[in-house]
Write a protein that holds these residues in place. Structure first.
Motif, PDB file in Angstrom:
ATOM      1  N   TYR A  62      -5.132  -4.968  -7.353  1.00  0.00           N
ATOM      2  CA  TYR A  62      -5.102  -3.515  -7.254  1.00  0.00           C
ATOM      3  C   TYR A  62      -3.693  -3.043  -6.913  1.00  0.00           C
ATOM      4  O   TYR A  62      -3.187  -3.351  -5.827  1.00  0.00           O
ATOM      5  N   SER A  99     -10.674   0.659 -13.249  1.00  0.00           N
ATOM      6  CA  SER A  99     -10.299  -0.579 -12.558  1.00  0.00           C
ATOM      7  C   SER A  99      -9.657  -0.295 -11.214  1.00  0.00           C
ATOM      8  O   SER A  99      -9.533  -1.189 -10.386  1.00  0.00           O
ATOM      9  N   ASP A 145     -12.707  -0.986  -9.302  1.00  0.00           N
ATOM     10  CA  ASP A 145     -13.259  -2.329  -9.473  1.00  0.00           C
ATOM     11  C   ASP A 145     -12.464  -3.023 -10.565  1.00  0.00           C
ATOM     12  O   ASP A 145     -12.596  -2.700 -11.748  1.00  0.00           O
ATOM     13  N   ARG A 176     -15.034  -4.733 -13.172  1.00  0.00           N
ATOM     14  CA  ARG A 176     -16.056  -3.972 -13.883  1.00  0.00           C
ATOM     15  C   ARG A 176     -15.607  -2.576 -14.311  1.00  0.00           C
ATOM     16  O   ARG A 176     -16.289  -1.920 -15.084  1.00  0.00           O
ATOM     17  N   GLY A 177     -14.464  -2.111 -13.824  1.00  0.00           N
ATOM     18  CA  GLY A 177     -14.102  -0.714 -14.024  1.00  0.00           C
ATOM     19  C   GLY A 177     -13.543  -0.362 -15.383  1.00  0.00           C
ATOM     20  O   GLY A 177     -13.733   0.739 -15.879  1.00  0.00           O
ATOM     21  N   LEU A 199     -19.984  -1.227  -8.077  1.00  0.00           N
ATOM     22  CA  LEU A 199     -18.519  -1.231  -8.015  1.00  0.00           C
ATOM     23  C   LEU A 199     -18.067  -1.699  -6.634  1.00  0.00           C
ATOM     24  O   LEU A 199     -18.592  -1.259  -5.609  1.00  0.00           O
ATOM     25  N   SER A 200     -17.063  -2.552  -6.628  1.00  0.00           N
ATOM     26  CA  SER A 200     -16.616  -3.153  -5.362  1.00  0.00           C
ATOM     27  C   SER A 200     -15.749  -2.223  -4.539  1.00  0.00           C
ATOM     28  O   SER A 200     -15.561  -2.438  -3.343  1.00  0.00           O
ATOM     29  N   ASP A 257     -11.854  -3.633  -2.121  1.00  0.00           N
ATOM     30  CA  ASP A 257     -13.104  -3.928  -1.406  1.00  0.00           C
ATOM     31  C   ASP A 257     -13.485  -2.854  -0.404  1.00  0.00           C
ATOM     32  O   ASP A 257     -14.157  -3.135   0.598  1.00  0.00           O
ATOM     33  N   LYS A 305     -15.864  -0.168   0.208  1.00  0.00           N
ATOM     34  CA  LYS A 305     -17.130   0.434  -0.182  1.00  0.00           C
ATOM     35  C   LYS A 305     -17.544   1.453   0.873  1.00  0.00           C
ATOM     36  O   LYS A 305     -17.117   1.359   2.025  1.00  0.00           O
TER      37      LYS A 305
END
Length: 594
Positions: free
Chosen positions: A6, A46, A49, A52-53, A329-330, A334, A336
């Motif tokens: 990220y 992204s 995530d 998955r983003g 989504l993380s 991370d 959340k």
């Protein structure tokens, strides 16, 4: 997910088309994009995530990157410095500055080599509906690729030879010095070849639009570059079809890494939009202010007689903004939960009427408001008259229970005082005697109940042990004189309890707001502090704080909501509140230094 996947929040720039925006990281990755409108489901996320983003990257491998905006525009250039070559990617979205246009929602990316032979890699990996909807990909040789989902179609138009990797496409290509490769990404469009000169024409149109718009600004002070960049950011956050302005174009970027203070800001807060109207008017951009007044009048007419305005709305005026959690989504690094929607829409925040009436008062001085708007505002003031002394959640949208917040009473005074002024100056009808009495009641509440003589400060609410940086606004809204002894004493207490160098906290993070964890310092409050110091005559100190705050902008002059312990950006990005406060602080400080 390793944190290295990220890029830092501050390592981004933003482009937009007056409907939505895309965030572009310094490595050439679009890692946030919601097509058509700000609060639509994402196709690239992204940022929230990395797996998955979805994302869309064009870059030169094994290179150092730099970013800049082309002068007086929202056209972005990312430059890649490789060992033997220099490559550039120019990114922009074509402004849709009318309600009807033949141009589809389009993101244009132009890769070029400016020195040597530059090697580029392209990878387009969309994930529809926040990564919840499956899609197929079809290559059309010579034209590009089509990504199809039940949630929409994304068309990638380019002459580059693409290859398929699962449901993504990629390309590797070299450009000799002076060569350019054009790529256009369109939403719900049709695949067709990208003809020679098409991208250049869109580039020229876009650059001309932004440069023509910013020339209308009338600020020529000491910090022109930062002020005009802030104006360009605010313009990007306006949803052109309705005139609504979003607080920020992202959701769930954390106020603390790993924390739970992650909110969806892709909506129009009455408060933020009212402040922004003032900032744009102060720079001479009155069209945007007029559009917001039209949007506001519609919300006032729609509000039921037995209830006030909602705190926030979608850009088209919808107040049904159910807050849900996207568990799949993380989250950024991370952090959340990832939320969409915002439950604050159902909160009671009485301060919004003061900010609203102040913006109307300022707008009315330049362009008289309509009688229809005046009548609609009168109904809101009738509602406020019956409820102003109720406990509420306050400006900071606390979730720890309602209180009679001092700032809400302060803004109640502003609401009725400004109503009296408008009525007197325009001769507009209204119960001015009642308004004057209500303003007096609110004023006395702040002075008699919220003042703590032992601390020598106005407190967050009567009996509270905490200071609240929102009360820096007292001289800004003319509630107290800037050298009033009580305010000066409060300013000193702020300096002792909430200020660290140039950075200001909203309040003590002791859990009283109903949330766990900590947060960064609040950029809005830091610029409010600059303006309060300026008005108090502490101009040398104000300038030092302001200059230090400018160093916390990112490489292209953008701010998120907060600043973390090591100077990093935290919270949604870029944030309108921060940029409008920067404009106001710069204008007033520049005037004081003249």
């Amino acid at each position: 997910m390793p944190h290295t996947d990220y890029p830092p929040i501050e390592e981004h720039a933003v482009i937009g088309d007056l409907r939505t925006v895309a965030l572009v990281a310094t490595d050439g990755t679009i890692d946030w994009y919601c097509p058509q409108r700000f609060d639509a489901p994402s196709v690239f996320a992204s940022l929230l995530d990395a797996d998955r983003g979805g994302s869309f990257q064009i870059h030169c491998p094994e290179s150092r990157a730099k970013q800049l905006y082309l002068p007086d525009s929202n056209v972005l250039m990312t430059r890649f410095l490789a060992p033997r070559a220099v490559g550039e990617v120019v990114d922009f979205m074509v402004p849709m500055d009318s309600d009807v246009t033949e141009t589809p929602h389009v993101v244009v990316r132009q890769a070029r080599a400016v020195r040597g032979t530059a090697s580029f890699r392209l990878r387009c990996d969309p994930r529809f509906d926040y990564g919840r909807a499956a899609h197929t990909v079809t290559l059309i040789p010579g034209s590009g690729a089509v990504f199809e989902s039940v949630k929409g179609t994304l068309v990638l138009r380019t002459a580059l030879p693409l290859r398929v990797d699962g449901t993504a496409v990629y390309a590797e290509f070299d450009l000799a010095m002076g060569e350019t490769a054009d790529i256009a990404l369109e939403w719900n469009s049709t695949i067709r070849p990208l003809v020679t000169g098409e991208a250049d024409a869109l580039f020229n149109r876009t650059l001309k639009y932004w440069q023509s718009w910013i020339r209308r600004g009338r600020y020529h002070g000491r910090w022109r570059e930062m002020v005009l960049r802030s104006a360009l950011v605010l313009k990007l956050l306006v949803y052109r079809p309705t005139g609504a302005l979003v607080a920020a174009p992202t959701t769930s970027l954390p106020e603390e890494l790993g924390g739970v203070r992650n909110w969806d800001y892709r909506y129009t807060w009455i408060r933020d939009a009212a402040f922004t109207t003032y900032a744009l008017m102060a720079l001479g951009f009155t069209d945007e202010s007029a559009a917001f007044m039209d949007w506001l009048e519609q919300r006032c007419h729609e509000a039921p007689k037995d209830s006030g305005l909602y705190v926030l709305y979608s850009v088209d005026g919808n107040a049904n903004l159910d807050e849900i959690v996207l568990d799949h989504l993380s989250g950024y690094r991370d952090s959340k939960p990832v939320r969409v929607g915002n439950a604050a829409a159902e909160q009671l925040q009485l301060d919004i009427y003061g900010e609203l009436m102040d913006s109307v008062y300022l707008y009315n001085k330049r362009a008289p408001i309509s009688f229809g708007l005046w009548e609609a505002l009168g109904r809101q003031l009738d509602w406020l008259a019956k409820h102003w002394d109720s406990p509420d959640e306050g400006i900071w949208e606390t979730r720890g229970g309602r209180q009679r917040f001092t700032y809400s009473a302060l803004m109640t005074w502003v609401a009725f005082e400004r109503a009296c002024r408008i009525s007197r100056q325009r001769g507009l009808p209204g119960p001015t005697n009642e308004w004057k009495d209500l303003a007096g009641q609110a004023y006395r509440f702040v002075q008699n109940e919220a003042w703590n003589p032992t601390r020598g400060a106005y407190m967050e609410f009567p009996g509270s042990p905490r200071l609240d940086a929102s009360l820096l606004c007292m001289p800004l809204v003319k509630f107290s004189g800037p050298t009033d002894p009580r305010f000066l004493s409060t300013l000193d207490r702020f300096g002792e309890d909430l200020v660290s160098d140039s950075l200001v906290r909203r309040y003590a993070a002791d859990g009283s707001d109903g949330l766990t964890g900590d947060e960064g310092t609040f950029n809005l409050c830091s610029f409010w502090y600059v303006e309060a110091l300026t008005r108090a005559g502490r101009v040398t100190e104000a300038r030092m704080v302001f200059e230090k705050m400018l160093t916390y902008a990112n490489h292209v002059g953008l701010y998120a909501e907060e600043i973390g312990p090591s100077g990093e950006a935290l919270g949604n990005f870029p944030q309108a509140f921060t940029h409008l406060a920067l404009i106001s602080a710069a204008i007033n400080l520049d005037r004081a230094l003249a």
